[in-house]
Design a protein around this motif. Sequence first.
Motif, PDB file in Angstrom:
ATOM      1  N   VAL A   4       0.846  -1.189   0.000  1.00  0.00           N
ATOM      2  CA  VAL A   4       0.000   0.000   0.000  1.00  0.00           C
ATOM      3  C   VAL A   4       0.885   1.245   0.000  1.00  0.00           C
ATOM      4  N   LEU A   5       2.065   1.114  -0.521  1.00  0.00           N
ATOM      5  CA  LEU A   5       3.077   2.156  -0.369  1.00  0.00           C
ATOM      6  C   LEU A   5       2.923   3.261  -1.415  1.00  0.00           C
ATOM      7  N   ASP A   6       2.932   2.905  -2.675  1.00  0.00           N
ATOM      8  CA  ASP A   6       2.741   3.865  -3.756  1.00  0.00           C
ATOM      9  C   ASP A   6       2.435   3.083  -5.024  1.00  0.00           C
ATOM     10  N   GLU A   7       2.050   3.782  -6.063  1.00  0.00           N
ATOM     11  CA  GLU A   7       1.664   3.123  -7.307  1.00  0.00           C
ATOM     12  C   GLU A   7       2.835   2.383  -7.933  1.00  0.00           C
ATOM     13  N   SER A   8       4.047   2.929  -7.793  1.00  0.00           N
ATOM     14  CA  SER A   8       5.224   2.287  -8.383  1.00  0.00           C
ATOM     15  C   SER A   8       5.487   0.937  -7.746  1.00  0.00           C
ATOM     16  N   PHE A   9       5.379   0.872  -6.420  1.00  0.00           N
ATOM     17  CA  PHE A   9       5.624  -0.401  -5.760  1.00  0.00           C
ATOM     18  C   PHE A   9       4.501  -1.393  -6.076  1.00  0.00           C
ATOM     19  N   ALA A  10       3.274  -0.911  -6.165  1.00  0.00           N
ATOM     20  CA  ALA A  10       2.163  -1.787  -6.523  1.00  0.00           C
ATOM     21  C   ALA A  10       2.365  -2.365  -7.925  1.00  0.00           C
ATOM     22  N   TYR A  11       2.861  -1.558  -8.837  1.00  0.00           N
ATOM     23  CA  TYR A  11       3.127  -2.026 -10.199  1.00  0.00           C
ATOM     24  C   TYR A  11       4.207  -3.099 -10.186  1.00  0.00           C
ATOM     25  N   PHE A  12       5.274  -2.852  -9.449  1.00  0.00           N
ATOM     26  CA  PHE A  12       6.379  -3.806  -9.292  1.00  0.00           C
ATOM     27  C   PHE A  12       5.877  -5.106  -8.663  1.00  0.00           C
ATOM     28  N   TYR A  13       5.093  -4.990  -7.619  1.00  0.00           N
ATOM     29  CA  TYR A  13       4.680  -6.129  -6.808  1.00  0.00           C
ATOM     30  C   TYR A  13       3.601  -6.964  -7.490  1.00  0.00           C
ATOM     31  N   ASP A  14       2.614  -6.299  -8.074  1.00  0.00           N
ATOM     32  CA  ASP A  14       1.469  -6.994  -8.656  1.00  0.00           C
ATOM     33  C   ASP A  14       1.585  -7.171 -10.168  1.00  0.00           C
ATOM     34  N   LYS A  15       1.665  -6.078 -10.895  1.00  0.00           N
ATOM     35  CA  LYS A  15       1.665  -6.148 -12.357  1.00  0.00           C
ATOM     36  C   LYS A  15       2.896  -6.867 -12.897  1.00  0.00           C
ATOM     37  N   LYS A  16       4.059  -6.642 -12.277  1.00  0.00           N
ATOM     38  CA  LYS A  16       5.284  -7.293 -12.732  1.00  0.00           C
ATOM     39  C   LYS A  16       5.566  -8.576 -11.962  1.00  0.00           C
ATOM     40  N   ALA A  17       4.642  -8.930 -11.064  1.00  0.00           N
ATOM     41  CA  ALA A  17       4.652 -10.227 -10.362  1.00  0.00           C
ATOM     42  C   ALA A  17       5.924 -10.471  -9.559  1.00  0.00           C
ATOM     43  N   PHE A  18       6.402  -9.429  -8.852  1.00  0.00           N
ATOM     44  CA  PHE A  18       7.525  -9.621  -7.949  1.00  0.00           C
ATOM     45  C   PHE A  18       7.067 -10.060  -6.559  1.00  0.00           C
ATOM     46  N   GLY A  19       5.773  -9.946  -6.265  1.00  0.00           N
ATOM     47  CA  GLY A  19       5.265 -10.441  -5.001  1.00  0.00           C
ATOM     48  C   GLY A  19       4.939 -11.928  -5.093  1.00  0.00           C
ATOM     49  N   PRO A  20       4.755 -12.602  -3.963  1.00  0.00           N
ATOM     50  CA  PRO A  20       4.848 -12.074  -2.598  1.00  0.00           C
ATOM     51  C   PRO A  20       6.291 -11.911  -2.140  1.00  0.00           C
ATOM     52  N   ALA A  21       6.468 -11.142  -1.075  1.00  0.00           N
ATOM     53  CA  ALA A  21       7.799 -10.904  -0.537  1.00  0.00           C
ATOM     54  C   ALA A  21       8.299 -12.128   0.213  1.00  0.00           C
ATOM     55  N   LEU A  22       9.616 -12.344   0.147  1.00  0.00           N
ATOM     56  CA  LEU A  22      10.270 -13.388   0.923  1.00  0.00           C
ATOM     57  C   LEU A  22      10.863 -12.756   2.178  1.00  0.00           C
ATOM     58  N   PRO A  23      10.759 -13.424   3.312  1.00  0.00           N
ATOM     59  CA  PRO A  23      11.267 -12.825   4.547  1.00  0.00           C
ATOM     60  C   PRO A  23      12.783 -12.663   4.527  1.00  0.00           C
ATOM     61  N   GLY A  24      13.225 -11.541   5.072  1.00  0.00           N
ATOM     62  CA  GLY A  24      14.651 -11.267   5.208  1.00  0.00           C
ATOM     63  C   GLY A  24      14.938 -10.673   6.567  1.00  0.00           C
ATOM     64  N   ASP A 133      12.669  10.775  -3.629  1.00  0.00           N
ATOM     65  CA  ASP A 133      11.603   9.786  -3.490  1.00  0.00           C
ATOM     66  C   ASP A 133      11.104   9.313  -4.857  1.00  0.00           C
ATOM     67  N   PHE A 134      10.988  10.238  -5.783  1.00  0.00           N
ATOM     68  CA  PHE A 134      10.585   9.877  -7.149  1.00  0.00           C
ATOM     69  C   PHE A 134      11.585   8.906  -7.767  1.00  0.00           C
ATOM     70  N   LEU A 135      12.874   9.153  -7.577  1.00  0.00           N
ATOM     71  CA  LEU A 135      13.898   8.286  -8.148  1.00  0.00           C
ATOM     72  C   LEU A 135      13.847   6.886  -7.562  1.00  0.00           C
ATOM     73  N   VAL A 136      13.566   6.791  -6.278  1.00  0.00           N
ATOM     74  CA  VAL A 136      13.425   5.472  -5.652  1.00  0.00           C
ATOM     75  C   VAL A 136      12.230   4.731  -6.238  1.00  0.00           C
ATOM     76  N   SER A 137      11.116   5.424  -6.406  1.00  0.00           N
ATOM     77  CA  SER A 137       9.932   4.798  -6.987  1.00  0.00           C
ATOM     78  C   SER A 137      10.208   4.297  -8.403  1.00  0.00           C
ATOM     79  N   MET A 138      10.911   5.096  -9.209  1.00  0.00           N
ATOM     80  CA  MET A 138      11.228   4.688 -10.572  1.00  0.00           C
ATOM     81  C   MET A 138      12.201   3.517 -10.591  1.00  0.00           C
TER      82      MET A 138
END
Length: 227
Positions: A4-24, A133-138
């Motif tokens: 629920v962080l920002d649209e960029s992370f949602a795109y990375f996590y869901d649309k690009k299928a990088f989720g679910p996260a692995l524990p670290g 912050d924008f650069l991190v999102s990109m």
Amino acid sequence: MKPVLDESFAYFYDKKAFGPALPGGAVTPEHLARYRSKLPARLLAYWQHFGFAGFGDGRFWLVDPAEYEIALSTWIQGTPFEGIDDYFVIGRSAFGRLDVWGTRTGPSLSILPMWGMLFPSDKSKWMKEGKADFLVSMWIERMDKVDLDETDEDDQPLFERAMKLLGPLHDDEMYGFVPALALGGPCRLDHIQKVKSAEHLTLLAHLGEREIMMDIVKEAKDRGVWK
């Protein structure tokens, strides 16, 4: 948990299928205090939400910069990057690619230790405009599973085969070639082992020459193509 962080992370996590996260590793208040004035607030928010987690089945990891201080300093020692900025490793791939953040230059350096290559990218303009912050999102949004993989001598992707053969990675591990490619080792699945990432990446820095690749953005600016 969905991001629920920002649209960029949602795109990375869901649309690009990088989720679910692995524990670290856990992110502590000490981590946040140490890096609050050095790294973007948005990156620290990612840390707080996920910890130093893996994504894409372990293709990519958010990392504790302190664990890679020695590897990073060894890689940039004697290069034009040494001493020009305060650098921190903020991400790592399963094969050891290091994504480096500079307090003045942003996400301005990627290191491919297996191949001895350093890729600079001029982001100081955006940093001066307060767009950290924008650069991190990109940086997160543009993450790509193909780019994070490596290919063998027959140009075949290695990550999924390495994971099937050796098992998934823990947060302090990577897939490394043994013997290292810099020592003439073959780029084949049967020469991949699980290794401790920070130690292995430091070792690789001592094995061969570093090749600094062209900064395409800087080259365009120098030629007056892009201002």
